[in-house]
Design a protein around this motif. Sequence first.
Motif, PDB file in Angstrom:
ATOM      1  N   ASP A 254      -2.476   7.182  -0.232  1.00  0.00           N
ATOM      2  CA  ASP A 254      -1.654   7.335   0.966  1.00  0.00           C
ATOM      3  C   ASP A 254      -2.105   8.602   1.695  1.00  0.00           C
ATOM      4  N   GLU A 255      -2.594   8.446   2.939  1.00  0.00           N
ATOM      5  CA  GLU A 255      -3.109   9.617   3.658  1.00  0.00           C
ATOM      6  C   GLU A 255      -2.016  10.636   3.947  1.00  0.00           C
ATOM      7  N   GLY A 256      -0.755  10.171   4.017  1.00  0.00           N
ATOM      8  CA  GLY A 256       0.348  11.102   4.224  1.00  0.00           C
ATOM      9  C   GLY A 256       0.511  12.044   3.047  1.00  0.00           C
ATOM     10  N   VAL A 257       0.310  11.525   1.842  1.00  0.00           N
ATOM     11  CA  VAL A 257       0.395  12.354   0.636  1.00  0.00           C
ATOM     12  C   VAL A 257      -0.714  13.400   0.652  1.00  0.00           C
ATOM     13  N   ARG A 258      -1.911  12.964   0.936  1.00  0.00           N
ATOM     14  CA  ARG A 258      -3.035  13.896   0.980  1.00  0.00           C
ATOM     15  C   ARG A 258      -2.823  14.948   2.076  1.00  0.00           C
ATOM     16  N   ALA A 259      -2.259  14.524   3.201  1.00  0.00           N
ATOM     17  CA  ALA A 259      -2.001  15.469   4.292  1.00  0.00           C
ATOM     18  C   ALA A 259      -0.986  16.528   3.879  1.00  0.00           C
ATOM     19  N   ARG A 260       0.043  16.110   3.125  1.00  0.00           N
ATOM     20  CA  ARG A 260       1.057  17.092   2.686  1.00  0.00           C
ATOM     21  C   ARG A 260       0.463  18.081   1.688  1.00  0.00           C
ATOM     22  N   ILE A 261      -0.411  17.614   0.830  1.00  0.00           N
ATOM     23  CA  ILE A 261      -1.061  18.525  -0.121  1.00  0.00           C
ATOM     24  C   ILE A 261      -1.963  19.504   0.623  1.00  0.00           C
ATOM     25  N   VAL A 262      -2.735  18.982   1.582  1.00  0.00           N
ATOM     26  CA  VAL A 262      -3.579  19.864   2.400  1.00  0.00           C
ATOM     27  C   VAL A 262      -2.712  20.873   3.152  1.00  0.00           C
ATOM     28  N   GLY A 263      -1.541  20.424   3.626  1.00  0.00           N
ATOM     29  CA  GLY A 263      -0.637  21.328   4.312  1.00  0.00           C
ATOM     30  C   GLY A 263      -0.169  22.462   3.414  1.00  0.00           C
ATOM     31  N   ALA A 264       0.100  22.152   2.154  1.00  0.00           N
ATOM     32  CA  ALA A 264       0.524  23.187   1.211  1.00  0.00           C
ATOM     33  C   ALA A 264      -0.602  24.189   0.972  1.00  0.00           C
ATOM     34  N   VAL A 265      -1.822  23.667   0.814  1.00  0.00           N
ATOM     35  CA  VAL A 265      -2.973  24.556   0.618  1.00  0.00           C
ATOM     36  C   VAL A 265      -3.192  25.413   1.861  1.00  0.00           C
ATOM     37  N   LEU A 266      -3.058  24.803   3.040  1.00  0.00           N
ATOM     38  CA  LEU A 266      -3.221  25.534   4.294  1.00  0.00           C
ATOM     39  C   LEU A 266      -2.188  26.654   4.402  1.00  0.00           C
ATOM     40  N   PHE A 267      -0.946  26.363   4.035  1.00  0.00           N
ATOM     41  CA  PHE A 267       0.094  27.393   4.055  1.00  0.00           C
ATOM     42  C   PHE A 267      -0.302  28.557   3.148  1.00  0.00           C
ATOM     43  N   GLY A 268      -0.747  28.251   1.940  1.00  0.00           N
ATOM     44  CA  GLY A 268      -1.129  29.299   1.003  1.00  0.00           C
ATOM     45  C   GLY A 268      -2.315  30.106   1.498  1.00  0.00           C
ATOM     46  N   TYR A 269      -3.294  29.408   2.071  1.00  0.00           N
ATOM     47  CA  TYR A 269      -4.498  30.095   2.557  1.00  0.00           C
ATOM     48  C   TYR A 269      -4.150  31.008   3.724  1.00  0.00           C
ATOM     49  N   ALA A 270      -3.319  30.501   4.648  1.00  0.00           N
ATOM     50  CA  ALA A 270      -2.900  31.318   5.780  1.00  0.00           C
ATOM     51  C   ALA A 270      -2.101  32.526   5.306  1.00  0.00           C
ATOM     52  N   GLY A 271      -1.285  32.330   4.277  1.00  0.00           N
ATOM     53  CA  GLY A 271      -0.522  33.443   3.727  1.00  0.00           C
ATOM     54  C   GLY A 271      -1.412  34.512   3.132  1.00  0.00           C
ATOM     55  N   VAL A 272      -2.436  34.096   2.396  1.00  0.00           N
ATOM     56  CA  VAL A 272      -3.393  35.054   1.820  1.00  0.00           C
ATOM     57  C   VAL A 272      -4.098  35.821   2.934  1.00  0.00           C
ATOM     58  N   PHE A 273      -4.507  35.091   3.976  1.00  0.00           N
ATOM     59  CA  PHE A 273      -5.165  35.735   5.123  1.00  0.00           C
ATOM     60  C   PHE A 273      -4.255  36.785   5.752  1.00  0.00           C
ATOM     61  N   ALA A 274      -2.980  36.432   5.941  1.00  0.00           N
ATOM     62  CA  ALA A 274      -2.030  37.360   6.555  1.00  0.00           C
ATOM     63  C   ALA A 274      -1.818  38.600   5.688  1.00  0.00           C
ATOM     64  N   VAL A 275      -1.684  38.393   4.390  1.00  0.00           N
ATOM     65  CA  VAL A 275      -1.460  39.538   3.488  1.00  0.00           C
ATOM     66  C   VAL A 275      -2.692  40.435   3.446  1.00  0.00           C
ATOM     67  N   LEU A 276      -3.892  39.832   3.417  1.00  0.00           N
ATOM     68  CA  LEU A 276      -5.116  40.633   3.412  1.00  0.00           C
ATOM     69  C   LEU A 276      -5.251  41.443   4.700  1.00  0.00           C
ATOM     70  N   SER A 277      -4.854  40.852   5.823  1.00  0.00           N
ATOM     71  CA  SER A 277      -4.899  41.583   7.096  1.00  0.00           C
ATOM     72  C   SER A 277      -3.926  42.758   7.061  1.00  0.00           C
ATOM     73  N   TRP A 278      -2.740  42.512   6.574  1.00  0.00           N
ATOM     74  CA  TRP A 278      -1.718  43.556   6.445  1.00  0.00           C
ATOM     75  C   TRP A 278      -2.184  44.651   5.498  1.00  0.00           C
ATOM     76  N   GLN A 279      -2.772  44.252   4.392  1.00  0.00           N
ATOM     77  CA  GLN A 279      -3.272  45.217   3.416  1.00  0.00           C
ATOM     78  C   GLN A 279      -4.360  46.095   4.023  1.00  0.00           C
ATOM     79  N   ALA A 280      -5.302  45.487   4.722  1.00  0.00           N
ATOM     80  CA  ALA A 280      -6.392  46.254   5.330  1.00  0.00           C
ATOM     81  C   ALA A 280      -5.866  47.217   6.386  1.00  0.00           C
ATOM     82  N   SER A 281      -4.884  46.758   7.169  1.00  0.00           N
ATOM     83  CA  SER A 281      -4.348  47.611   8.233  1.00  0.00           C
ATOM     84  C   SER A 281      -3.666  48.855   7.689  1.00  0.00           C
ATOM     85  N   ARG A 282      -3.235  48.801   6.417  1.00  0.00           N
ATOM     86  CA  ARG A 282      -2.588  49.958   5.793  1.00  0.00           C
ATOM     87  C   ARG A 282      -3.586  50.863   5.089  1.00  0.00           C
ATOM     88  N   GLY A 283      -4.883  50.565   5.257  1.00  0.00           N
ATOM     89  CA  GLY A 283      -5.912  51.401   4.647  1.00  0.00           C
ATOM     90  C   GLY A 283      -6.010  51.242   3.146  1.00  0.00           C
TER      91      GLY A 283
END
Length: 325
Positions: A254-283
């Motif tokens: 079911d492509e909807g199932v695969r899309a939801r899993i990809v969405g979860a991974v995308l959320f996690g990846y975006a979160g890591v990106f945001a935290v790394l940006s925040w971390q770098a900005s704090r030196g």
Amino acid sequence: MNGLTRFGHAVRGWHRPLVVHAVLMFGLAVFAAVAVFADDRRLLGEPIWAKPMKFGVAMGIYSLTLAWLLPRLTKGRRTGWWVGTVFAFAGVADVGAVVWAAAHGTFSHFNENTDGVARTVQTVFSFGIMPLILTTLVIAMLLLIQRTGDRALTRALRGGLGLAFASMAVAFWLVGVSGSATRTEVDANGQTVSLVGAHGVGDPDGHGMFLTNWSTTGGDLRVPHFVGLHAVQVLLAVVVVLSLLAKRRAWLRDEGVRARIVGAVLFGYAGVFAVLSWQASRGQSVLHPDGATITAFAAIAVLTAVGAVAAVTNARRPLSVRPGS
């Protein structure tokens, strides 16, 4: 027909200027890898050809991804072709400037000297960097108005290109965070170079990790930039893995199932990106996270796991007992 031949036939339908660009970048990476050992000159403790090598690999992978993607557009295909062509030419110019500086044993980025090499690099960057950012934005916008493949693939491409654009934007932001004070360094020729800005935040360039040269003593804008830039390749790999697993797991068909899993991974990846940006900005070095950073990473991990488990659990339930069935 072997795998290499099939790949060659498939590539013929890809965006040709970007394919040529990718070939040039990979060729540069090989040349620079050899030059790292053949040329003993160094900048801030790093071989002068290490930066061109990394640029070649990164730009080669990214442009090859775009070369595959653009012919798949169903809307704005002609616009996509021209945008991809602009990216290819701008990418060659920008990486060429990095190579030009390396060949002359001096700094490419942040170099404020007035000699011919520095002025050439400054001129190329002033005209070449913005097209890379804008073309990525245009391609991401084209993906928003259409589906490219099934829902999982479309979500991966939209999210990946969005994060690639964000990675370029955050690099500009963090350059500002790093400050505009002028400092001097010595290049590979023993000449003094005036540098304004830095990759490092809270600590100038240097004291870098092996190969990446990311700072071990302060924040480094290259960390979130790298993570965001290659989000699309990671998400595409997730789509490929799910498609392969679907051949053995009926609930993944079911492509909807695969899309939801990809969405979860995308959320996690975006979160890591945001935290790394925040971390770098704090030196703060990526190697030495404090309690706040660790807590943020943990929260992202938990939320991502919850989303992925929920998607899998719901998909494996019998249809008659699923919510809304």
